[in-house]
Design a protein around this motif. Sequence first.
Motif, short mmCIF file in Angstrom:
data_model
loop_
_atom_site.label_atom_id
_atom_site.label_comp_id
_atom_site.label_asym_id
_atom_site.label_seq_id
_atom_site.Cartn_x
_atom_site.Cartn_y
_atom_site.Cartn_z
N LEU A 7 30.75 -64.75 51.94
CA LEU A 7 29.97 -64.92 53.16
C LEU A 7 28.66 -65.60 52.77
O LEU A 7 27.88 -65.07 51.99
CB LEU A 7 29.71 -63.57 53.83
CG LEU A 7 28.81 -63.59 55.06
CD1 LEU A 7 29.35 -64.51 56.15
CD2 LEU A 7 28.62 -62.16 55.59
N TRP A 8 28.44 -66.82 53.29
CA TRP A 8 27.23 -67.59 53.02
C TRP A 8 26.32 -67.48 54.23
O TRP A 8 26.63 -67.99 55.31
CB TRP A 8 27.60 -69.04 52.74
CG TRP A 8 26.50 -70.05 52.62
CD1 TRP A 8 26.35 -71.17 53.38
CD2 TRP A 8 25.42 -70.07 51.68
NE1 TRP A 8 25.25 -71.88 52.97
CE2 TRP A 8 24.65 -71.23 51.93
CE3 TRP A 8 25.02 -69.22 50.65
CZ2 TRP A 8 23.52 -71.55 51.19
CZ3 TRP A 8 23.89 -69.54 49.91
CH2 TRP A 8 23.16 -70.69 50.18
N VAL A 9 25.20 -66.77 54.07
CA VAL A 9 24.26 -66.53 55.16
C VAL A 9 23.03 -67.40 54.91
O VAL A 9 22.17 -67.06 54.09
CB VAL A 9 23.86 -65.03 55.25
CG1 VAL A 9 22.92 -64.80 56.42
CG2 VAL A 9 25.10 -64.15 55.36
N SER A 10 22.98 -68.52 55.60
CA SER A 10 21.86 -69.44 55.42
C SER A 10 21.91 -70.49 56.52
O SER A 10 22.99 -70.87 56.97
CB SER A 10 21.95 -70.14 54.06
OG SER A 10 20.91 -71.10 53.93
N ARG A 11 20.76 -70.98 56.91
CA ARG A 11 20.71 -72.08 57.86
C ARG A 11 20.97 -73.40 57.16
O ARG A 11 21.13 -74.42 57.81
CB ARG A 11 19.36 -72.10 58.58
CG ARG A 11 19.20 -70.90 59.51
CD ARG A 11 17.92 -70.95 60.27
NE ARG A 11 16.80 -70.99 59.34
CZ ARG A 11 15.54 -71.13 59.70
NH1 ARG A 11 15.23 -71.24 60.97
NH2 ARG A 11 14.58 -71.14 58.82
#
Length: 121
Positions: A7-11
């Motif tokens: 899971l990549w959580v970034s804008r």
Amino acid sequence: MEKKQVLWVSRHTMTEDQRKDLERIMGGPVELDVWSDTVRDVEELRPRIRRADAVAAVLPTEKLAELMKITGRRPVLQAKSARVATGRFMVQPGGAAEQEFAFVHQGWQQILDIRIRTRAL
């Protein structure tokens, strides 16, 4: 070999260097589940965390601390980068010149513990 779910959580979009290095530390190919919206409440990530083998996140410290509480045994990863001058300058609105910088991937780190103690002022 089965792909690891991250899971990549970034804008920001993960760079090719970050992805290659992530595959190195995850032991093979990865499939990214991208969350690019602002995280208002880490609980909204819980269903996606359940499907992930690891979580790579760019979040404020307080949100990372909350995230650590719900990831269980899944590693929480953070990319390390260096800010490197490109030698170029950009002209800002108003005419001021500002030096341009690039962010260069320097590796991943696993967040093991975050403790925040505060008091109201």
